[in-house]
Write a protein that holds these residues in place. Structure first.
Motif, PDB file in Angstrom:
ATOM      1  N   LYS A 147       0.818  -1.216   0.000  1.00  0.00           N
ATOM      2  CA  LYS A 147       0.000   0.000   0.000  1.00  0.00           C
ATOM      3  C   LYS A 147       0.854   1.269   0.000  1.00  0.00           C
ATOM      4  N   GLU A 148       1.895   1.279   0.836  1.00  0.00           N
ATOM      5  CA  GLU A 148       2.698   2.498   0.937  1.00  0.00           C
ATOM      6  C   GLU A 148       3.718   2.618  -0.193  1.00  0.00           C
ATOM      7  N   SER A 149       3.869   1.547  -0.994  1.00  0.00           N
ATOM      8  CA  SER A 149       4.846   1.609  -2.084  1.00  0.00           C
ATOM      9  C   SER A 149       4.186   1.791  -3.439  1.00  0.00           C
ATOM     10  N   ILE A 150       2.864   1.987  -3.465  1.00  0.00           N
ATOM     11  CA  ILE A 150       2.176   2.057  -4.759  1.00  0.00           C
ATOM     12  C   ILE A 150       2.871   3.032  -5.708  1.00  0.00           C
ATOM     13  N   SER A 151       3.198   4.177  -5.187  1.00  0.00           N
ATOM     14  CA  SER A 151       3.821   5.181  -6.037  1.00  0.00           C
ATOM     15  C   SER A 151       5.180   4.702  -6.575  1.00  0.00           C
ATOM     16  N   ARG A 219       1.663  10.112  -9.377  1.00  0.00           N
ATOM     17  CA  ARG A 219       1.289  11.399  -8.790  1.00  0.00           C
ATOM     18  C   ARG A 219       0.008  11.273  -7.963  1.00  0.00           C
ATOM     19  N   LYS A 220      -0.925  10.483  -8.481  1.00  0.00           N
ATOM     20  CA  LYS A 220      -2.200  10.299  -7.791  1.00  0.00           C
ATOM     21  C   LYS A 220      -2.038   9.620  -6.430  1.00  0.00           C
ATOM     22  N   THR A 221      -0.981   8.827  -6.284  1.00  0.00           N
ATOM     23  CA  THR A 221      -0.832   8.059  -5.044  1.00  0.00           C
ATOM     24  C   THR A 221       0.176   8.670  -4.090  1.00  0.00           C
ATOM     25  N   THR A 222       0.730   9.839  -4.456  1.00  0.00           N
ATOM     26  CA  THR A 222       1.677  10.495  -3.555  1.00  0.00           C
ATOM     27  C   THR A 222       0.968  11.630  -2.839  1.00  0.00           C
ATOM     28  N   HIS A 223       1.092  11.635  -1.507  1.00  0.00           N
ATOM     29  CA  HIS A 223       0.465  12.725  -0.751  1.00  0.00           C
ATOM     30  C   HIS A 223       1.507  13.548  -0.042  1.00  0.00           C
TER      31      HIS A 223
ATOM     32  N   MET B 101       1.807   6.523   8.172  1.00  0.00           N
ATOM     33  CA  MET B 101       1.760   6.031   6.805  1.00  0.00           C
ATOM     34  C   MET B 101       1.413   7.200   5.874  1.00  0.00           C
ATOM     35  N   PRO B 102       2.341   7.598   5.003  1.00  0.00           N
ATOM     36  CA  PRO B 102       2.106   8.802   4.212  1.00  0.00           C
ATOM     37  C   PRO B 102       0.925   8.704   3.237  1.00  0.00           C
ATOM     38  N   SER B 103       0.565   7.490   2.816  1.00  0.00           N
ATOM     39  CA  SER B 103      -0.503   7.392   1.828  1.00  0.00           C
ATOM     40  C   SER B 103      -1.880   7.330   2.485  1.00  0.00           C
ATOM     41  N   ARG B 104      -1.908   7.360   3.806  1.00  0.00           N
ATOM     42  CA  ARG B 104      -3.190   7.255   4.503  1.00  0.00           C
ATOM     43  C   ARG B 104      -3.523   8.560   5.214  1.00  0.00           C
ATOM     44  N   THR B 105      -4.824   8.813   5.335  1.00  0.00           N
ATOM     45  CA  THR B 105      -5.243   9.994   6.077  1.00  0.00           C
ATOM     46  C   THR B 105      -5.009   9.754   7.563  1.00  0.00           C
ATOM     47  N   VAL B 106      -5.156  10.824   8.336  1.00  0.00           N
ATOM     48  CA  VAL B 106      -5.029  10.714   9.786  1.00  0.00           C
ATOM     49  C   VAL B 106      -5.977   9.639  10.319  1.00  0.00           C
ATOM     50  N   PHE B 107      -7.225   9.682   9.836  1.00  0.00           N
ATOM     51  CA  PHE B 107      -8.205   8.685  10.289  1.00  0.00           C
ATOM     52  C   PHE B 107      -7.719   7.267   9.997  1.00  0.00           C
ATOM     53  N   GLU B 108      -7.286   7.046   8.746  1.00  0.00           N
ATOM     54  CA  GLU B 108      -6.845   5.696   8.350  1.00  0.00           C
ATOM     55  C   GLU B 108      -5.607   5.257   9.120  1.00  0.00           C
ATOM     56  N   ASN B 109      -4.728   6.218   9.424  1.00  0.00           N
ATOM     57  CA  ASN B 109      -3.549   5.900  10.221  1.00  0.00           C
ATOM     58  C   ASN B 109      -3.928   5.396  11.605  1.00  0.00           C
ATOM     59  N   VAL B 110      -4.835   6.142  12.239  1.00  0.00           N
ATOM     60  CA  VAL B 110      -5.218   5.753  13.602  1.00  0.00           C
ATOM     61  C   VAL B 110      -5.986   4.427  13.581  1.00  0.00           C
ATOM     62  N   ALA B 111      -6.722   4.200  12.509  1.00  0.00           N
ATOM     63  CA  ALA B 111      -7.545   2.986  12.423  1.00  0.00           C
ATOM     64  C   ALA B 111      -6.733   1.747  12.047  1.00  0.00           C
ATOM     65  N   LEU B 112      -5.515   1.957  11.522  1.00  0.00           N
ATOM     66  CA  LEU B 112      -4.744   0.817  10.990  1.00  0.00           C
ATOM     67  C   LEU B 112      -4.569  -0.352  11.975  1.00  0.00           C
ATOM     68  N   LYS B 140      -8.860  16.945  12.222  1.00  0.00           N
ATOM     69  CA  LYS B 140      -7.828  16.584  11.245  1.00  0.00           C
ATOM     70  C   LYS B 140      -8.027  15.185  10.658  1.00  0.00           C
ATOM     71  N   ALA B 141      -9.168  14.569  10.891  1.00  0.00           N
ATOM     72  CA  ALA B 141      -9.372  13.179  10.475  1.00  0.00           C
ATOM     73  C   ALA B 141      -9.054  12.936   9.003  1.00  0.00           C
ATOM     74  N   ASP B 142      -9.395  13.876   8.139  1.00  0.00           N
ATOM     75  CA  ASP B 142      -9.223  13.642   6.708  1.00  0.00           C
ATOM     76  C   ASP B 142      -7.933  14.218   6.140  1.00  0.00           C
ATOM     77  N   ALA B 143      -7.103  14.779   7.017  1.00  0.00           N
ATOM     78  CA  ALA B 143      -5.848  15.368   6.535  1.00  0.00           C
ATOM     79  C   ALA B 143      -4.826  14.266   6.278  1.00  0.00           C
ATOM     80  N   PHE B 144      -3.874  14.547   5.404  1.00  0.00           N
ATOM     81  CA  PHE B 144      -2.770  13.623   5.197  1.00  0.00           C
ATOM     82  C   PHE B 144      -1.603  14.052   6.088  1.00  0.00           C
ATOM     83  N   PRO B 145      -0.819  13.074   6.580  1.00  0.00           N
ATOM     84  CA  PRO B 145       0.271  13.405   7.506  1.00  0.00           C
ATOM     85  C   PRO B 145       1.201  14.504   6.980  1.00  0.00           C
ATOM     86  N   SER B 146       1.433  14.525   5.658  1.00  0.00           N
ATOM     87  CA  SER B 146       2.384  15.501   5.125  1.00  0.00           C
ATOM     88  C   SER B 146       1.936  16.944   5.354  1.00  0.00           C
ATOM     89  N   THR B 147       0.642  17.142   5.652  1.00  0.00           N
ATOM     90  CA  THR B 147       0.158  18.508   5.853  1.00  0.00           C
ATOM     91  C   THR B 147       0.217  18.923   7.329  1.00  0.00           C
TER      92      THR B 147
END
Lengths: 223, 349
Positions: A147-151, A219-223, B101-112, B140-147
């Motif tokens: 999941k975290e390596s998709i990009s 790009r779509k999978t990088t946040h 997890m950078p690809s997951r929102t705050v909510f998804e991170n906490v729920a993992l 912040k539930a829907d924010a991504f960690p990078s923000t």
């Protein structure tokens, strides 16, 4: 216009069209199968390595050596070497049907290494946090490694597909069909320069499309 | 706080073999520790002291070579894999680099951590939102960690570590990547969680400030060995080893550097003495100063003062210059020495 710039292509337009279809066919079939196989091998390499989450030196060493062996054989020789096996598996060693097997064997070692490096690029801390959460090996592979390596995976898949396009052209030498075959038969053997150029343009278009899709997914999978 | 131990280390040792030289490196040497249920336990040491290995022995990420680690009287280091995974769910862990997890929102991170549990989607949602409220990030539930800022990331990591309702929270240098104000906020949050959820917290750090403000008990780790341990107040007022003293010095303003001591800023005349007076109990120092000036007719000139309240007891002291007649000064000095304070003559004229 086509008949002016590419007289010989226009003359064999149906064959040309057909060879494009064949190349696309080879790319899609080989691409999907080798992606799945390489994903499995790549994951196995990463989890069974020393300090991996399911460390297993025996499995890792076997995979590692086999990949190195196959990567050291030039593709054109590999095709020839595989002919008996290809006949058994596909019933023929020529045409699109006969190229799928050697193409897979040719690309999987490279593709697996690419996936392996994509997965190894992942921050080790993320894997560790999966372990401290009490996730199982399979859950860590699915929810963190993949999941975290998709990009990253989409990036290396793009690179691999572009290499694969090169391999699909090489199988033309041994009568595998596709754009490569067309370029050899008409461009090279009959010295019709315009046919060769037409093939280059088609390959360029395919490479560009693959590159654009790859960049988009990444790009779509990088946040 | 009960005196029941939730985690015990019993003669734990561990070696690493260095890949480059095949040289064996002893990371943990005969560690004995008892961590009380409901307490906040701090482990301090320089990098390379073995702190991270030590804390990872608690949740079985690292396994000791010899000795045993018990969690609620069950040995961690010989558990079958599956049981170890279940036990890990009773211990949350947070890290210096947050590890979200950078690809997951705050909510998804906490729920993992509860993604694969038997809980329903609604239960998971309620739990995650409740935790985000507790750590102060309800929106912040829907924010991504990078923000997020560093402090916010660590709050998310804390929420994630708490989602399984653990009995223990392990913090591996959890504030080391944060600025002082954010460190302060995270410390406050951890104290509150310890209080409200009655969760045992184990902290590994190289910052004495964290130990001072957060922990009940402390162990000082040096090259894989525990060189000192005890409750934080006693260790702070009476450090035994040079390393502990060095760590404590980082939190005190009473240590005048040599340049200051030797400079003209502190001019000592005649019989003057430069004296450091520090607390070793809750007996106050200030009345002492006025007492000596009255009794011995000396001037007590306060140069530096650093007094703070630690766990309800005073900590720190004063650096003063005593001046007056020789007999008065030495009389005053011996008078202070008799009281329950520590006295140290830093310089004389």
């Amino acid at each position: 216009m086509l008949s002016k710039l590419f007289p010989n292509v226009a003359l064999n337009y149906n064959i040309f069209q057909n060879s494009i279809v064949q190349t696309v066919e080879m790319l899609i079939i080989t691409g999907i199968i080798s992606f799945l196989i390489s994903l499995i091998i790549g994951v196995l390499l990463v989890v069974t390595k020393k300090d991996g989450i399911a460390s297993n030196p025996v499995v890792w060493n076997i995979l590692d050596k086999i990949i190195n062996l196959f990567r050291s054989i030039p593709f054109i020789i590999l095709i020839a070497a595989l002919i008996p096996l290809t006949r058994v598996l596909s019933g023929t060693a020529i045409g699109v049907k006969g190229t799928i097997f050697p193409l897979i064997v040719g690309i999987v070692p490279f593709f697996s290494r690419q996936i392996e490096s994509a997965l190894n690029d992942l921050d080790q801390g993320l894997i560790e946090s999966g372990q401290v959460m009490g996730l199982s090996t399979f859950q860590i592979i699915k929810s963190i490694y993949l999941k975290e390596s998709i990009s990253n995976i989409s990036r290396v898949t793009t690179i691999t597909f572009i290499s694969l396009i090169g391999l699909t052209a090489i199988v033309g030498v041994v009568g595998g069909g596709g754009i490569g075959d067309f370029a050899i038969q008409y461009g090279f053997q009959q010295n019709e320069q315009d046919a060769t150029f037409a093939c280059i343009i088609v390959l360029l278009v395919i490479v560009t499309i693959v590159q654009i899709i790859g960049t988009l997914v990444s790009r779509k999978t990088t946040h | 706080m009960t005196e029941e131990n939730i985690i015990t280390f019993d003669h734990v040792s561990k070696e690493f073999t260095r890949a480059d030289s095949k040289e064996k490196l002893q990371v943990l040497k005969n560690i004995n520790l008892k961590i009380h249920k409901g307490s906040i336990f701090g482990i301090i040491g320089y990098s390379g002291a073995g702190k991270s290995t030590l804390i990872r022995c608690i949740n079985g990420i690292e396994l000791p070579d010899t000795g045993k680690v018990d969690f609620e009287d069950i040995e961690i280091n010989h558990m079958p894999k599956k049981q170890l995974r279940e036990t890990r769910k009773e211990m949350g862990m947070i890290f210096q680099q947050f590890n979200l997890m950078p690809s997951r929102t705050v909510f998804e991170n906490v729920a993992l951590p509860i993604k694969y549990s038997k809980q329903s989607q609604q239960q998971i949602k309620d739990k995650v939102l409740e935790l985000l409220k507790i750590v102060g990030l309800p929106d912040k539930a829907d924010a991504f960690p990078s923000t997020l800022s560093g402090g916010q990331k660590q709050r998310v990591a804390i929420a994630r570590a708490l989602v399984n309702d653990p009995k223990v929270l392990l913090c591996d240098e959890a504030t080391s990547a944060l600025d002082p104000q954010t460190t302060e906020d995270i410390i406050q949050l951890l104290r509150r969680l310890n209080h409200e959820l009655d969760i045992t917290i184990v902290v590994v750090t190289h910052e004495m400030q964290v130990i001072e403000e957060l922990c009940d008990d402390v162990a000082v780790l040096d090259k894989g060995k525990i060189v000192e341990q005890g409750d934080v107040y006693s260790v702070f007022v009476d450090p035994k080893t040079p390393l502990t003293k060095k760590f404590i010095a980082t939190t005190s303003k009473l240590n005048l550097p040599d340049e200051v001591l030797n400079s003209n800023l502190l001019k000592l005349h005649d019989n003057d003495l430069l004296v450091k007076v520090t607390y070793i109990s809750s007996k106050a120092i200030e009345p002492l100063i006025s007492a000596i000036s009255r009794k011995f007719n000396v001037d007590a000139n306060i140069i530096v003062g650093d007094i703070k309240i630690l766990r309800g007891k005073p900590l720190g002291g004063l650096v003063i210059i005593l001046s007056g007649k020789q007999s008065d000064v030495s009389g005053a000095l011996s008078y202070i020495k008799e009281k329950q304070v520590r006295t140290e003559v830093l310089a004389s004229a």
